[in-house]
Design an enzyme around this catalytic site. Structure first.
Site, mmCIF file in Angstrom:
data_model
loop_
_atom_site.group_PDB
_atom_site.id
_atom_site.type_symbol
_atom_site.label_atom_id
_atom_site.label_comp_id
_atom_site.label_asym_id
_atom_site.label_seq_id
_atom_site.Cartn_x
_atom_site.Cartn_y
_atom_site.Cartn_z
ATOM 1 N N LYS A 217 0.839 -1.204 0.000
ATOM 2 C CA LYS A 217 0.000 0.000 0.000
ATOM 3 C C LYS A 217 0.874 1.254 0.000
ATOM 4 O O LYS A 217 1.592 1.517 0.966
ATOM 5 C CB LYS A 217 -0.905 0.047 1.220
ATOM 6 C CG LYS A 217 -1.895 1.220 1.128
ATOM 7 C CD LYS A 217 -2.587 1.533 2.420
ATOM 8 C CE LYS A 217 -1.945 2.667 3.172
ATOM 9 N NZ LYS A 217 -2.014 3.977 2.502
ATOM 10 N N GLY A 269 6.939 4.495 8.313
ATOM 11 C CA GLY A 269 6.039 5.616 8.556
ATOM 12 C C GLY A 269 6.291 6.204 9.922
ATOM 13 O O GLY A 269 7.394 6.104 10.461
ATOM 14 N N SER A 270 5.245 6.775 10.496
ATOM 15 C CA SER A 270 5.411 7.484 11.762
ATOM 16 C C SER A 270 5.525 6.518 12.934
ATOM 17 O O SER A 270 5.017 5.393 12.883
ATOM 18 C CB SER A 270 4.232 8.420 11.980
ATOM 19 O OG SER A 270 3.049 7.662 12.043
ATOM 20 N N THR A 271 6.160 6.970 14.000
ATOM 21 C CA THR A 271 6.304 6.151 15.205
ATOM 22 C C THR A 271 4.938 5.856 15.805
ATOM 23 O O THR A 271 4.685 4.748 16.283
ATOM 24 C CB THR A 271 7.223 6.875 16.207
ATOM 25 O OG1 THR A 271 8.529 6.960 15.612
ATOM 26 C CG2 THR A 271 7.330 6.136 17.523
ATOM 27 N N GLY A 274 3.407 3.142 13.822
ATOM 28 C CA GLY A 274 4.264 1.974 14.043
ATOM 29 C C GLY A 274 3.943 1.279 15.366
ATOM 30 O O GLY A 274 3.899 0.047 15.441
ATOM 31 N N GLU A 291 10.302 0.803 10.222
ATOM 32 C CA GLU A 291 11.220 1.935 9.970
ATOM 33 C C GLU A 291 10.418 3.177 10.306
ATOM 34 O O GLU A 291 9.514 3.545 9.575
ATOM 35 C CB GLU A 291 11.630 1.989 8.494
ATOM 36 C CG GLU A 291 12.314 0.753 7.966
ATOM 37 C CD GLU A 291 13.799 0.730 8.236
ATOM 38 O OE1 GLU A 291 14.284 1.599 8.997
ATOM 39 O OE2 GLU A 291 14.477 -0.162 7.706
ATOM 40 N N CYS A 325 13.064 10.994 6.873
ATOM 41 C CA CYS A 325 13.023 10.439 8.231
ATOM 42 C C CYS A 325 14.349 10.622 8.946
ATOM 43 O O CYS A 325 14.390 10.836 10.152
ATOM 44 C CB CYS A 325 12.672 8.973 8.149
ATOM 45 S SG CYS A 325 13.745 8.106 7.026
ATOM 46 N N GLU A 423 9.683 15.306 15.971
ATOM 47 C CA GLU A 423 9.964 15.291 14.541
ATOM 48 C C GLU A 423 9.029 16.277 13.836
ATOM 49 O O GLU A 423 7.818 16.183 13.978
ATOM 50 C CB GLU A 423 9.732 13.877 14.000
ATOM 51 C CG GLU A 423 10.078 13.750 12.546
ATOM 52 C CD GLU A 423 9.877 12.335 12.032
ATOM 53 O OE1 GLU A 423 8.845 11.729 12.347
ATOM 54 O OE2 GLU A 423 10.755 11.854 11.309
HETATM 55 P P1 NAP Z 1 2.148 7.546 8.613
HETATM 56 O O1 NAP Z 1 0.988 8.416 8.846
HETATM 57 O O2 NAP Z 1 2.567 6.631 9.685
HETATM 58 O O3 NAP Z 1 1.826 6.745 7.294
HETATM 59 C C1 NAP Z 1 2.660 5.760 6.750
HETATM 60 C C2 NAP Z 1 1.816 4.769 5.994
HETATM 61 O O4 NAP Z 1 0.958 4.075 6.892
HETATM 62 C C3 NAP Z 1 0.916 5.400 4.957
HETATM 63 O O5 NAP Z 1 0.789 4.536 3.861
HETATM 64 C C4 NAP Z 1 -0.385 5.506 5.722
HETATM 65 O O6 NAP Z 1 -1.503 5.625 4.885
HETATM 66 C C5 NAP Z 1 -0.383 4.204 6.491
HETATM 67 N N1 NAP Z 1 -1.234 4.170 7.673
HETATM 68 C C6 NAP Z 1 -1.807 5.203 8.343
HETATM 69 N N2 NAP Z 1 -2.504 4.734 9.403
HETATM 70 C C7 NAP Z 1 -2.388 3.385 9.405
HETATM 71 C C8 NAP Z 1 -2.866 2.338 10.250
HETATM 72 N N3 NAP Z 1 -3.612 2.589 11.312
HETATM 73 N N4 NAP Z 1 -2.527 1.067 9.956
HETATM 74 C C9 NAP Z 1 -1.740 0.801 8.904
HETATM 75 N N5 NAP Z 1 -1.271 1.735 8.068
HETATM 76 C C10 NAP Z 1 -1.568 3.026 8.305
HETATM 77 O O7 NAP Z 1 3.426 8.377 8.248
HETATM 78 P P2 NAP Z 1 3.525 9.534 7.197
HETATM 79 O O8 NAP Z 1 3.088 10.775 7.865
HETATM 80 O O9 NAP Z 1 2.893 9.128 5.924
HETATM 81 O O10 NAP Z 1 5.089 9.522 6.928
HETATM 82 C C11 NAP Z 1 5.955 10.283 7.648
HETATM 83 C C12 NAP Z 1 6.641 9.449 8.720
HETATM 84 O O11 NAP Z 1 7.344 8.362 8.158
HETATM 85 C C13 NAP Z 1 7.665 10.237 9.462
HETATM 86 O O12 NAP Z 1 7.499 10.065 10.844
HETATM 87 C C14 NAP Z 1 8.987 9.640 9.020
HETATM 88 O O13 NAP Z 1 10.015 9.743 9.923
HETATM 89 C C15 NAP Z 1 8.629 8.243 8.729
HETATM 90 N N6 NAP Z 1 9.556 7.652 7.773
HETATM 91 C C16 NAP Z 1 10.495 6.772 8.241
HETATM 92 C C17 NAP Z 1 11.408 6.197 7.380
HETATM 93 C C18 NAP Z 1 12.443 5.237 7.877
HETATM 94 O O14 NAP Z 1 13.014 4.550 7.074
HETATM 95 N N7 NAP Z 1 12.706 5.152 9.149
HETATM 96 C C19 NAP Z 1 11.365 6.490 6.020
HETATM 97 C C20 NAP Z 1 10.410 7.395 5.565
HETATM 98 C C21 NAP Z 1 9.502 7.962 6.463
HETATM 99 P P3 NAP Z 1 -1.995 7.096 4.432
HETATM 100 O O15 NAP Z 1 -0.807 7.830 3.914
HETATM 101 O O16 NAP Z 1 -2.928 6.854 3.360
HETATM 102 O O17 NAP Z 1 -2.557 7.735 5.657
#
Ligand code: NAP
Ligand code: MG
Length: 511
Positions: A217, A269-271, A274, A291, A325, A423
């Site tokens: 996804k 994605g976000s902590t 996660g 991650e 990230c 962050e």
């Molecule tokens: P996010 O809100 O956690 O979303 C990440 C993914 O998870 C998206 O595809 C999102 O869908 C999906 N998602 C949302 N709620 C979910 C749930 N309850 N169950 C399963 N999946 C769900 O994070 P983001 O705001 O898109 O991304 C930014 C974050 O990613 C930052 O905190 C960044 O540090 C982190 N990041 C980490 C790395 C690493 O390698 N460590 C790399 C890149 C980014 P939708 O987008 O459709 O809501």
């Protein structure tokens, strides 16, 4: 609030705050000095405009299908706020269809001679290379990142991940000596919007190389390159069901996480999300790699090559609008060079070009979404309110439409300030000082996160000593934000667990 602005823009378009209290004398303003014209770049727009369909279905079992939900959502260009296409929203039933397709494809795919699997990965990599320009343009239109980033970083690295893992497919026994690696099974993979195609490559390439099948996804705001990738899978004749792409929002992600037919979840994605996933997966037999977020520290010692360090710091935080990230969002500067670093940083930032992501000269593009811009603005307000000094030193004017944030940095930041702890995921840097290496290390490690760090010094013994003692999955020495498929990437503490890339990354996809 105390703010340091460049004389040219006393008004910040993002937050509406008035600049005031010029704490230091204004530097030479190149644009004013040249009558506003000499140093301006002429527009250099990317000319390729790939076809974008009015709407995209779900890629399940080798073809695009309508969503059972009957729901579609728009994908927006954040630089213009225009709708680019309508994207299918996968329901729980749609995810179930995708998981069944992946399950059915698994025996044949994992049973293929490994060399043959490798050939498919090579084919994907080559086709991505052939279509690289189109992929880069789509990435930029859909996500807002400058074309020079998607063209020179995201897409080449995504191709490199497929080439690299193609090579491993028939050598897994050498990668994991003494073991007999078997695929984990059906992998559910969920990725964010900051590196859409690259994160897809990090997930899909090792999974396929190790004989797994996947349901992936993409993030809601950046589905287009994943859907183009689906086209490439069909085009090169990848057996159907091996890769399934289900688009949608958080609920679609949750349906993947909770599906019984999935053997492994890989999430970036976000902590916050996660942690929810870790809880959901804990009572099951699913494997998990996470991650997550970061608040990475860049440490500059007084003996560093300062101009080189400034370039690395700029790249580390302002590159990709701070949507990284591992962004070096905390800068620790040895006290004796603090003023010099602030001056050099201000001078370099005054020349950053913010604007049309499709312009080849643009350094900082559009913020990915209205929501993310609101989040960044919230942190700027907090930074001002809690007493740090904002330096609005970037000269670039902002377009009228779209989501924009002029890069800035804060000095006078205390470790307790919100902008030093949380962050922001935007082009905002918190500058702090330290006296001794011990203090630098303890302040850098004082974070719930542990993703990345950077150390800048010309002294070899110091650089290795400091690097060894930083709680971070990746430590860059006299450089920052350098990636390579051979090098494992991942975090400590609340930045997650598991590694992606390198030999270590294969472990996550093998039994
Ligand atoms: P996010 O809100 O956690 O979303 C990440 C993914 O998870 C998206 O595809 C999102 O869908 C999906 N998602 C949302 N709620 C979910 C749930 N309850 N169950 C399963 N999946 C769900 O994070 P983001 O705001 O898109 O991304 C930014 C974050 O990613 C930052 O905190 C960044 O540090 C982190 N990041 C980490 C790395 C690493 O390698 N460590 C790399 C890149 C980014 P939708 O987008 O459709 O809501
Ligand atoms: Mg979009």
């Amino acid at each position: 609030m105390r703010t340091v602005t460049h004389p040219e823009h006393e008004h910040d378009a993002t937050t509406g705050d008035k600049g005031m209290n010029k704490a230091r004398p204004a530097r030479l303003d190149l644009r004013a000095a040249s009558g506003g014209g000499l140093f301006d770049y002429a527009p250099a727009p990317e000319s390729v405009r790939p076809d974008i369909a009015d709407r995209y279905g779900l890629f399940i079992d080798g073809s695009f299908v309508e969503p059972g939900s009957g729901n579609w959502f728009p994908s927006i260009n954040p630089a213009t706020e225009g709708t680019m296409s309508m994207i299918a929203e996968a329901s729980t039933a749609d995810v179930d269809r995708a998981v069944k397709a992946a399950r059915e494809a698994l025996p044949a795919w994992s049973g293929l001679p490994a060399k043959e699997r490798g050939k498919y990965l090579y084919r994907i990599a080559r086709r991505m290379q052939e279509r690289a320009r189109e992929l880069a343009v789509l990435e930029t239109l859909d996500g807002g990142k400058p074309i020079k980033e998607s063209r020179d970083v995201d897409v080449p690295l995504a191709c490199a991940h497929f080439f690299y893992h193609a090579g491993w497919a028939d050598k897994l026994k050498f990668a994991l000596p003494g073991r007999d690696p078997k695929p984990v099974g059906v992998c559910g993979q969920i990725i964010p919007w900051n590196f859409p195609l690259l994160m897809l490559a990090w997930k899909i390439a090792p999974a396929l190389a190790c004989g797994n099948t996947v349901v992936l996804k993409p993030a809601e705001t950046t589905s287009l390159t994943a859907l183009r990738f689906a086209e490439i899978c069909a085009e090169i004749g990848l057996p159907k069901g091996v890769v399934n792409i289900v688009t949608g929002a958080g609920e679609t992600g949750r349906a993947i996480v909770e599906h019984d037919g999935i053997d492994k979840i890989a999430f970036t994605g976000s902590t916050q999300v996660g942690k929810m996933i870790a809880k959901a997966v804990a009572p099951t037999n699913k494997r998990l790699t996470l991650e997550l977020g970061g608040k990475s520290a860049n440490i500059i010692f007084e003996d560093a090559s300062l101009d080189q360090a400034i370039e690395g710091i700029i790249e580390g935080i302002y590159f990709n609008q701070g949507h990284v990230c591992c962004a070096g969002s905390r800068l620790f500067v040895q006290e004796s060079i603090l003023d010099t670093v602030i001056d050099k940083l201000s001078d370099r930032m005054s020349s950053l070009r913010v604007g049309d992501p499709m312009d080849k000269n643009t350094d900082v593009g559009a913020i990915n979404s209205k929501e993310q811009l609101a989040t960044i603005s919230k942190y700027l307000t907090l930074g001002d309110k809690e007493g740090a000094v904002r330096h609005d030193v970037c000269n670039s004017s902002l377009p009228d439409k779209g989501f924009w944030c002029r890069p800035c940095f804060y000095s006078g930041v205390q470790p307790s300030h919100t902008i030093a702890r949380e962050e922001i995921f935007g082009p905002v840097l918190a500058v702090m000082s330290f006296r001794t290496p011990e203090e630098a290390i303890s302040r850098a490690n004082n974070s719930p996160y542990g993703l990345a760090a950077g150390v800048w010094t010309d002294k070899g013994s110091k650089i290795f000593d400091v690097a060894r003692r930083l709680d971070a999955g990746i430590v860059w020495l006299n450089t920052y934000n350098k990636f390579d498929p051979t090098s494992p990437f991942g975090g400590y503490k609340e930045s997650g667990f598991g590694r992606e890339g390198g030999r270590h990354g294969l472990l996550a996809y093998c039994r």
